[in-house]
Design an enzyme around this catalytic site. Structure first.
Site, PDB file in Angstrom:
ATOM      1  CG  ASN A  10      -1.835   1.132   1.334  1.00  0.00           C
ATOM      2  OD1 ASN A  10      -1.741   2.084   0.554  1.00  0.00           O
ATOM      3  ND2 ASN A  10      -2.727   1.076   2.298  1.00  0.00           N
ATOM      4  NE  ARG A  92      -6.026   1.962  -0.244  1.00  0.00           N
ATOM      5  CZ  ARG A  92      -6.091   2.919   0.658  1.00  0.00           C
ATOM      6  NH1 ARG A  92      -5.093   3.085   1.507  1.00  0.00           N
ATOM      7  NH2 ARG A  92      -7.138   3.685   0.733  1.00  0.00           N
ATOM      8  CG  HIS A 180     -11.740   4.600   2.933  1.00  0.00           C
ATOM      9  ND1 HIS A 180     -12.258   5.791   3.353  1.00  0.00           N
ATOM     10  CD2 HIS A 180     -10.399   4.703   3.091  1.00  0.00           C
ATOM     11  CE1 HIS A 180     -11.284   6.595   3.747  1.00  0.00           C
ATOM     12  NE2 HIS A 180     -10.139   5.955   3.592  1.00  0.00           N
ATOM     13  CG  HIS A 207     -12.151   3.459   6.901  1.00  0.00           C
ATOM     14  ND1 HIS A 207     -11.485   2.244   6.870  1.00  0.00           N
ATOM     15  CD2 HIS A 207     -11.186   4.400   6.831  1.00  0.00           C
ATOM     16  CE1 HIS A 207     -10.196   2.461   6.790  1.00  0.00           C
ATOM     17  NE2 HIS A 207      -9.985   3.768   6.771  1.00  0.00           N
ATOM     18  NE  ARG A 240      -7.303  12.989   2.237  1.00  0.00           N
ATOM     19  CZ  ARG A 240      -7.505  11.683   2.055  1.00  0.00           C
ATOM     20  NH1 ARG A 240      -8.586  11.270   1.416  1.00  0.00           N
ATOM     21  NH2 ARG A 240      -6.643  10.807   2.522  1.00  0.00           N
ATOM     22  CB  ILE A 328     -10.483   8.010  14.506  1.00  0.00           C
ATOM     23  CG1 ILE A 328      -9.275   8.879  14.142  1.00  0.00           C
ATOM     24  CG2 ILE A 328     -11.426   8.750  15.435  1.00  0.00           C
ATOM     25  CD1 ILE A 328      -9.604  10.125  13.323  1.00  0.00           C
ATOM     26  N   GLY A 329     -11.866   5.208  14.596  1.00  0.00           N
ATOM     27  CA  GLY A 329     -13.057   4.400  14.894  1.00  0.00           C
ATOM     28  C   GLY A 329     -12.762   3.261  15.851  1.00  0.00           C
ATOM     29  CD  GLU A 330      -9.488  -0.491  13.732  1.00  0.00           C
ATOM     30  OE1 GLU A 330      -8.392  -0.784  14.247  1.00  0.00           O
ATOM     31  OE2 GLU A 330      -9.710  -0.526  12.507  1.00  0.00           O
ATOM     32  CD  GLU A 376      -7.560  -0.193   4.268  1.00  0.00           C
ATOM     33  OE1 GLU A 376      -6.747   0.038   5.192  1.00  0.00           O
ATOM     34  OE2 GLU A 376      -8.026   0.700   3.542  1.00  0.00           O
TER      35      GLU A 376
HETATM   36  P1  ADP Z   1      -4.440   5.751   7.854  1.00  0.00           P
HETATM   37  O1  ADP Z   1      -5.565   6.334   7.047  1.00  0.00           O
HETATM   38  O2  ADP Z   1      -3.141   6.488   7.714  1.00  0.00           O
HETATM   39  O3  ADP Z   1      -4.322   4.243   7.754  1.00  0.00           O
HETATM   40  P2  ADP Z   1      -5.231   5.185  10.557  1.00  0.00           P
HETATM   41  O4  ADP Z   1      -6.397   4.295  10.263  1.00  0.00           O
HETATM   42  O5  ADP Z   1      -3.994   4.574  11.114  1.00  0.00           O
HETATM   43  O6  ADP Z   1      -4.878   6.105   9.333  1.00  0.00           O
HETATM   44  O7  ADP Z   1      -5.764   6.303  11.587  1.00  0.00           O
HETATM   45  C1  ADP Z   1      -4.963   7.337  12.037  1.00  0.00           C
HETATM   46  C2  ADP Z   1      -5.781   8.172  13.037  1.00  0.00           C
HETATM   47  O8  ADP Z   1      -6.172   7.329  14.127  1.00  0.00           O
HETATM   48  C3  ADP Z   1      -4.979   9.336  13.611  1.00  0.00           C
HETATM   49  O9  ADP Z   1      -5.790  10.502  13.662  1.00  0.00           O
HETATM   50  C4  ADP Z   1      -4.698   8.840  15.019  1.00  0.00           C
HETATM   51  O10 ADP Z   1      -4.563   9.900  15.940  1.00  0.00           O
HETATM   52  C5  ADP Z   1      -5.958   8.047  15.332  1.00  0.00           C
HETATM   53  N1  ADP Z   1      -5.737   7.171  16.478  1.00  0.00           N
HETATM   54  C6  ADP Z   1      -4.921   6.101  16.575  1.00  0.00           C
HETATM   55  N2  ADP Z   1      -4.935   5.618  17.848  1.00  0.00           N
HETATM   56  C7  ADP Z   1      -5.775   6.409  18.555  1.00  0.00           C
HETATM   57  C8  ADP Z   1      -6.214   6.440  19.908  1.00  0.00           C
HETATM   58  N3  ADP Z   1      -5.793   5.556  20.793  1.00  0.00           N
HETATM   59  N4  ADP Z   1      -7.108   7.392  20.267  1.00  0.00           N
HETATM   60  C9  ADP Z   1      -7.547   8.315  19.389  1.00  0.00           C
HETATM   61  N5  ADP Z   1      -7.181   8.335  18.089  1.00  0.00           N
HETATM   62  C10 ADP Z   1      -6.308   7.400  17.676  1.00  0.00           C
END
Ligand code: ADP
Length: 391
Positions: A10, A92, A180, A207, A240, A328-330, A376
């Protein structure tokens, strides 16, 4: 001893994510490189048990190109898996255009065709294809397979595939492609496997990572998504804008003399959480900041998710499940709580304790709310394995 493996790539503008899998699709290792092209690149490689793999002694502290990062990662993989033989590389690729919904074996001809889609995704497609070139150079003769982020959404009904522009623009490819897709593909596959009843119903997947979008599905089929022609539309993201009135762009062109390059820099790189907060594009940093603008940026992010949730629920005719995924979602219990607050009218009620502990199911209401880590890389590896079987 030899290890036959499928590699997933990716390749982004300044980052590279790699996955190494056995032929049976067991994970061997994952690699993440950030800040490529800058002075201090950071490469992290973990094996399937989550242990950090050591860097070679002479490893550079910075990588000029994604190809250079790929070669160092390969050295680390080879040290850990003696006799490593990469038998296919899955990539990807953000844009498959109108024609490609299925994974595609890459040849000089198909590469040229995908390069022609670069104007549709100027900040992603060229970097994705540079990753393919690097893999072709590193693994001569090994099949390269592209998996498209747009592919999942190709079934959208016409009303959700078009803009109200003169018809000729639709014919020219100005459509709501959506992105996505690899993540949505993974989540819907997990729902089919673990929650077959919910999978048959109306599900919204959020996502939420550096890039962010939402997708509404019925019975696993995509109906609606927040991103459109480009990866700019819909939710605000790390840097963005997300949805913006096109009148603002016309105004900026007239008053600030911004051309397409200036607008592109503004909309893709200087806006979103970064632009609104003036603090950071990173949700963790914003959550721990006491600057009021950081909280306002989080509030805007959550507000837009709530608005889109209502809109997608209307497009689906109701909602049976909401799934959070992405960094962020996780990981952000705060964002999930703020998004779900006052959503009882959609059947959504959170269990505060389960939310804080990042349980898999965090709801008590009739609409189920789940947290499912996305993957992914495995979707790309599966597609590469399938194409390999046909060769
Ligand atoms: P990408 O699109 O680069 O794959 P990710 O899915 O890794 O991005 O998400 C990155 C975002 O997730 C960042 O804004 C990061 O701050 C947030 N994030 C990761 N861990 C945490 C956490 N424990 N609490 C809040 N936000 C988090």
């Amino acid at each position: 001893m030899s290890t036959r493996a499928i590699l997933t790539v990716n390749s982004g503008s300044s980052s590279l994510k790699l996955g190494l899998f056995t032929e049976e699709l067991e994970t061997l290792a994952m690699c993440h490189v950030d800040r490529i092209g800058r002075r201090e690149a950071a490469m992290k490689i973990r094996d399937a048990a989550g242990r950090n793999l050591p860097m070679p002694e002479h490893a550079p502290t910075a990588f000029r190109t994604n190809g250079a990062a790929l070669r160092t990662a390969l050295e680390v993989f080879q040290a850990d898996f003696p006799g490593l033989e990469v038998i296919a590389v899955g990539h990807r690729v953000v844009h498959g255009g109108v024609n490609h919904a299925e994974p595609l074996r890459l040849t000089e001809a198909t590469m040229k065709e995908l390069a022609r889609l670069a104007p549709f995704a100027p900040l992603h497609q060229p970097h994705n294809l540079a990753g393919v070139r690097a893999a072709v150079d590193t693994f001569p003769g090994v099949p390269n397979i592209a998996c498209f982020d747009t592919a999942f959404h190709r079934e959208h009904p016409f009303v959700n595939d078009t803009y109200a522009l003169p018809r000729r623009y639709y014919e020219k490819g100005v459509r709501r492609y959506g992105f996505h897709g690899l993540s949505y593909d993974y989540i819907t596959g997990e729902l089919a496997r673990t929650e077959p009843e919910l999978h048959k119903g109306r599900v919204v997947v959020a996502h939420l990572g550096s890039g962010a979008s939402m997708c509404g599905m019925k019975g696993g089929h995509p109906i609606d998504t927040t991103m459109g022609f480009s990866a700019l539309d819909g939710l605000p993201m790390g840097t963005r804008t997300g949805q913006i009135d096109p009148g603002v762009l016309l105004y900026l062109m007239d008053t600030d003399g911004l051309d397409s390059h200036g607008l592109s820099e503004l909309l893709y790189k200087e806006s979103g959480l970064q632009g609104l907060s003036g603090v950071s594009n990173d949700m963790r940093t914003l959550e721990s900041s006491d600057d009021p603008h950081a909280q306002e940026a989080i509030d805007y992010f959550c507000f837009r998710i709530r608005r889109e949730l209502g809109g997608i629920a209307a497009a689906l005719g109701g909602i049976d499940g909401l799934v959070f995924c992405g960094g962020i979602g996780e990981n952000s219990a705060n964002v999930r709580a703020q998004v779900c607050e006052g959503m009882e009218w959609l059947g959504i009620t959170l269990d505060a304790e389960k939310n804080v502990t990042h349980a898999r199911e965090i709801s008590t209401g009739k609409t189920r709310v789940l947290v499912i880590p996305t993957n992914e890389e495995i979707v790309i590896a599966r597609a590469a394995a399938q194409v390999l079987e046909t060769l």
